[in-house]
Design an enzyme around this catalytic site. Structure first.
Site, PDB file in Angstrom:
ATOM      1  N   ASN A 163       5.836 -14.808 -26.812  1.00  0.00           N
ATOM      2  CA  ASN A 163       6.660 -13.693 -27.308  1.00  0.00           C
ATOM      3  C   ASN A 163       6.731 -12.489 -26.357  1.00  0.00           C
ATOM      4  OD1 ASN A 163       4.023 -13.045 -27.910  1.00  0.00           O
ATOM      5  ND2 ASN A 163       4.471 -12.255 -29.954  1.00  0.00           N
ATOM      6  N   ARG A 170      -1.774  -7.810 -19.232  1.00  0.00           N
ATOM      7  CA  ARG A 170      -2.847  -7.179 -20.017  1.00  0.00           C
ATOM      8  C   ARG A 170      -4.178  -7.898 -19.787  1.00  0.00           C
ATOM      9  NH1 ARG A 170      -1.514  -5.960 -26.304  1.00  0.00           N
ATOM     10  NH2 ARG A 170      -2.272  -8.025 -26.823  1.00  0.00           N
ATOM     11  N   GLU A 227      -6.727 -12.217 -29.596  1.00  0.00           N
ATOM     12  CA  GLU A 227      -5.670 -11.385 -30.193  1.00  0.00           C
ATOM     13  C   GLU A 227      -4.824 -12.331 -31.021  1.00  0.00           C
ATOM     14  OE1 GLU A 227      -5.579  -8.238 -29.961  1.00  0.00           O
ATOM     15  OE2 GLU A 227      -6.584  -7.684 -28.099  1.00  0.00           O
ATOM     16  N   LEU A 228      -4.974 -12.274 -32.342  1.00  0.00           N
ATOM     17  CA  LEU A 228      -4.392 -13.323 -33.192  1.00  0.00           C
ATOM     18  C   LEU A 228      -3.257 -12.780 -34.062  1.00  0.00           C
ATOM     19  CD1 LEU A 228      -7.827 -14.982 -34.036  1.00  0.00           C
ATOM     20  CD2 LEU A 228      -6.274 -15.490 -32.143  1.00  0.00           C
ATOM     21  N   CYS A 281       3.209  -9.718 -33.033  1.00  0.00           N
ATOM     22  CA  CYS A 281       2.062  -9.770 -33.944  1.00  0.00           C
ATOM     23  C   CYS A 281       1.902  -8.441 -34.675  1.00  0.00           C
ATOM     24  CB  CYS A 281       0.812 -10.104 -33.158  1.00  0.00           C
ATOM     25  SG  CYS A 281       0.640  -9.055 -31.732  1.00  0.00           S
TER      26      CYS A 281
HETATM   27  P1  NAD Z   1       0.129 -20.507 -30.417  1.00  0.00           P
HETATM   28  O1  NAD Z   1      -1.232 -20.253 -30.916  1.00  0.00           O
HETATM   29  O2  NAD Z   1       0.805 -21.743 -30.843  1.00  0.00           O
HETATM   30  O3  NAD Z   1       0.157 -20.531 -28.827  1.00  0.00           O
HETATM   31  C1  NAD Z   1      -0.437 -19.533 -28.039  1.00  0.00           C
HETATM   32  C2  NAD Z   1      -0.887 -20.168 -26.741  1.00  0.00           C
HETATM   33  O4  NAD Z   1      -1.896 -21.120 -27.021  1.00  0.00           O
HETATM   34  C3  NAD Z   1       0.188 -20.911 -25.965  1.00  0.00           C
HETATM   35  O5  NAD Z   1      -0.060 -20.759 -24.595  1.00  0.00           O
HETATM   36  C4  NAD Z   1      -0.051 -22.349 -26.384  1.00  0.00           C
HETATM   37  O6  NAD Z   1       0.413 -23.282 -25.424  1.00  0.00           O
HETATM   38  C5  NAD Z   1      -1.547 -22.371 -26.458  1.00  0.00           C
HETATM   39  N1  NAD Z   1      -2.108 -23.408 -27.335  1.00  0.00           N
HETATM   40  C6  NAD Z   1      -1.523 -24.037 -28.377  1.00  0.00           C
HETATM   41  N2  NAD Z   1      -2.397 -24.920 -28.925  1.00  0.00           N
HETATM   42  C7  NAD Z   1      -3.544 -24.818 -28.215  1.00  0.00           C
HETATM   43  C8  NAD Z   1      -4.817 -25.458 -28.305  1.00  0.00           C
HETATM   44  N3  NAD Z   1      -5.092 -26.387 -29.232  1.00  0.00           N
HETATM   45  N4  NAD Z   1      -5.770 -25.106 -27.420  1.00  0.00           N
HETATM   46  C9  NAD Z   1      -5.532 -24.182 -26.479  1.00  0.00           C
HETATM   47  N5  NAD Z   1      -4.345 -23.546 -26.337  1.00  0.00           N
HETATM   48  C10 NAD Z   1      -3.367 -23.863 -27.214  1.00  0.00           C
HETATM   49  O7  NAD Z   1       0.930 -19.214 -30.790  1.00  0.00           O
HETATM   50  P2  NAD Z   1       2.433 -18.874 -30.383  1.00  0.00           P
HETATM   51  O8  NAD Z   1       3.319 -19.606 -31.311  1.00  0.00           O
HETATM   52  O9  NAD Z   1       2.645 -19.053 -28.937  1.00  0.00           O
HETATM   53  O10 NAD Z   1       2.461 -17.297 -30.658  1.00  0.00           O
HETATM   54  C11 NAD Z   1       2.649 -16.782 -31.930  1.00  0.00           C
HETATM   55  C12 NAD Z   1       1.355 -16.264 -32.509  1.00  0.00           C
HETATM   56  O11 NAD Z   1       0.683 -15.416 -31.578  1.00  0.00           O
HETATM   57  C13 NAD Z   1       1.570 -15.408 -33.718  1.00  0.00           C
HETATM   58  O12 NAD Z   1       0.648 -15.763 -34.734  1.00  0.00           O
HETATM   59  C14 NAD Z   1       1.302 -13.985 -33.249  1.00  0.00           C
HETATM   60  O13 NAD Z   1       0.893 -13.088 -34.200  1.00  0.00           O
HETATM   61  C15 NAD Z   1       0.284 -14.216 -32.213  1.00  0.00           C
HETATM   62  N6  NAD Z   1       0.303 -13.110 -31.247  1.00  0.00           N
HETATM   63  C16 NAD Z   1      -0.707 -12.222 -31.294  1.00  0.00           C
HETATM   64  C17 NAD Z   1      -0.721 -11.139 -30.444  1.00  0.00           C
HETATM   65  C18 NAD Z   1      -1.844 -10.154 -30.490  1.00  0.00           C
HETATM   66  O14 NAD Z   1      -2.019  -9.415 -29.560  1.00  0.00           O
HETATM   67  N7  NAD Z   1      -2.640 -10.124 -31.537  1.00  0.00           N
HETATM   68  C19 NAD Z   1       0.302 -10.961 -29.514  1.00  0.00           C
HETATM   69  C20 NAD Z   1       1.342 -11.898 -29.479  1.00  0.00           C
HETATM   70  C21 NAD Z   1       1.313 -12.989 -30.366  1.00  0.00           C
END
Ligand code: NAD
Length: 486
Positions: free
Chosen positions: A160, A168, A259-260, A293
């Site tokens: 996103n 960061r 950061e979730l 997020c």
């Molecule tokens: P995601 O968890 O599917 O993916 C995030 C990253 O993790 C990607 O690089 C993905 O390829 C990788 N990934 C996926 N499965 C994995 C695994 N089993 N092991 C290791 N890596 C893996 O999330 P997304 O769909 O890319 O992003 C959306 C989510 O991220 C939302 O829940 C949002 O709130 C969160 N988000 C949080 C913040 C924050 O700072 N708190 C910022 C941006 C997005």
């Protein structure tokens, strides 16, 4: 050539995706990066195997001691040069972000500015890794305390904010003296690839930062964490994946920063300036098409002002222009993919079945591209899915409250604790209410909390650790104390 492919072609060094020891390597298998506004294939990048991931780890491990020994001023200078280069290439980066992620160009430019700030901030922090000298309370010894890099890191970023989430983490890791592998999201690897090349051009020694793109994220990160040489993981993404990674950290006691997800309340109190609250709502909801997020997820509005607020908000949302991020009049781009769009439709259906009213929007827009109408629903019951789940799209659900205690209780009734917003003209009440909100960040009459100089992060199931601010670098440092018999 479409505007999106053109944006990709002007970005150099995109042939691979696998950066190991200063070399861009090619792989037998590749995967495609798609423009979410058209479904068009933009580029193919390397689909790294686990073995290639381990080769990247060998490389950052070999580079670790050398990079930790580079004077902090020199590390800071490289980050500062990268900041300058990123600002100079602002437009190329913005177009690339917009092409692969979908956000409107104006927002992509804002992401470049925000992302660049982490490089400037950490270039300044690199030289402030101070220690301490203490006398033991019994006077019998001296205590010398120093901070040192934690060691090789694994950095996993989401789609996103493909640039800002990378800078960061990378900025903090490099400033602290750590080497790192960055694994960008499969939907948006091109921005990270271009940024890694920018760092090499700014003088970053080979092997200090490697990039691994893959369709096998789980296998690769599992193998890296099981290897024993990674000392820290920083992850931004969904709570489910974060939970899994934290459990994998247990085997080798790897330090996690997470950061979730979020489920931000946006509270409008009876004494709020309603026009200002609507301005804030537009930003807190619609920045990044709601795919943030920190996006406002639950609008809790006092019953004294709810009609005025909802009418104005729906009017504003209903007039937004939806389109390709690279078109100059676009205000809302596509959501990331079909799965995301289908979830949005299901969330609206669920809320309507439970009695909510659609005030504007409410539907997916026919393809090509994965667009969804900017949507406002009122009378959203607290039992509805969109009240409990992260929406991650351009949908706002409004729910009434009658007193602020009730609003605080509803706001806190979530396992998440990332960001919250409160609009009120009573300063004392706002500050006291902020203290009662169980969230890591609170915006008071303000719709954006992100700032490189502030500690970004959540509590409860929204994460562990902080990024940015004076606190951000601590996650990448270990303490050592030397006891002196003096
Ligand atoms: P995601 O968890 O599917 O993916 C995030 C990253 O993790 C990607 O690089 C993905 O390829 C990788 N990934 C996926 N499965 C994995 C695994 N089993 N092991 C290791 N890596 C893996 O999330 P997304 O769909 O890319 O992003 C959306 C989510 O991220 C939302 O829940 C949002 O709130 C969160 N988000 C949080 C913040 C924050 O700072 N708190 C910022 C941006 C997005």
């Amino acid at each position: 050539m479409t505007v999106a492919t053109e944006a990709v072609h002007t970005a150099a060094g995109l042939a691979s995706g696998l950066l190991v020891d200063g070399e861009w390597l090619t792989t037998e298998s590749t995967f495609g990066v798609v423009d979410p506004a058209t479904g068009e294939m933009l580029a193919q990048v390397a689909d790294a195997s686990v073995e290639q991931g381990i080769a990247a780890l060998d490389s950052i491990n070999n580079a670790a001691a050398g990079w930790a020994g580079v004077p902090s001023r020199d590390r800071g200078e490289i980050l500062r040069r990268a900041f300058d280069a990123l600002k100079a290439q602002r437009e190329d980066f913005a177009r690339l972000i917009s092409a692969e992620m979908g956000k409107p160009l104006a927002e992509a430019r804002a992401e470049v500015d925000y992302g660049a700030e982490f490089l400037r901030w950490y270039s300044e922090e690199a030289v402030r890794l101070e220690g301490d000298y203490r006398v033991s309370p019994d006077g019998g010894s001296r205590l010398l305390i120093s901070r040192r890099p934690i060691g090789p890191c694994l950095l996993i970023t989401p789609w996103n904010f493909p640039l800002a989430m990378a800078t960061r983490k990378i900025g903090a890791a490099l400033a602290a003296g750590c080497t790192a592998i960055v694994k960008p999201a499969g939907q948006t690897p091109l921005t990270t690839i271009k940024f890694a090349q920018l760092l090499l051009d700014a003088g970053l020694p080979k092997g200090v930062l490697n990039v691994v793109t893959t369709t096998g994220s789980g296998r690769l990160s599992g193998a890296l964490l099981a290897d024993g040489r990674i000392r820290k993981i920083s992850f931004t993404g969904s709570t489910g994946v974060g939970r899994l990674l934290i459990s994998q950290c247990g085997q080798n006691i790897v330090r996690p920063s997470m950061e979730l997800g979020g489920n931000a309340p946006f509270i409008v109190d009876a004494d709020a300036d309603v026009a200002r609250a609507v301005d804030g709502a537009m930003v807190a909801k619609m920045r990044n098409m709601g795919e943030a997020c920190t996006a406002a997820n639950r609008f809790l509005v006092h019953s004294a002002v709810i009609d005025e607020f909802s009418t104005l908000f729906a009017e504003r949302m209903g007039t937004l222009t939806v389109g390709h991020g690279l078109d100059s009049d676009t205000q809302v781009g596509p959501v990331i993919d079909d799965a995301a769009r289908n979830t949005l439709s299901a969330l609206v259906e669920d809320a309507v079945e439970r009695g909510a009213e659609i005030r504007t929007g409410g539907h997916a827009i026919d393809g090509p591209g994965t667009f969804f109408e900017p949507t406002v629903l009122t009378g959203v019951p607290v039992e509805s899915r969109m009240f409990g789940e992260e929406i991650f799209g351009p949908i706002a659900g409004v729910t009434a409250f009658d007193d602020l205690d009730e609003a605080v209780r509803l706001a806190n009734s979530t396992e998440y604790g990332l960001a919250a917003y409160l609009y009120s003209n009573n300063v004392e009440r706002s500050l006291r209410t902020a203290e009662r909100l169980d969230f890591g960040m609170v915006g008071l009459n303000r719709a954006i909390v992100s700032n490189a100089a502030a500690p970004f992060g959540g509590i409860k199931q929204s994460g562990l650790g902080r990024e940015g601010g004076r606190e951000g670098i601590n996650d990448y440092l270990d303490l050592q104390y030397v006891a002196i018999d003096a």
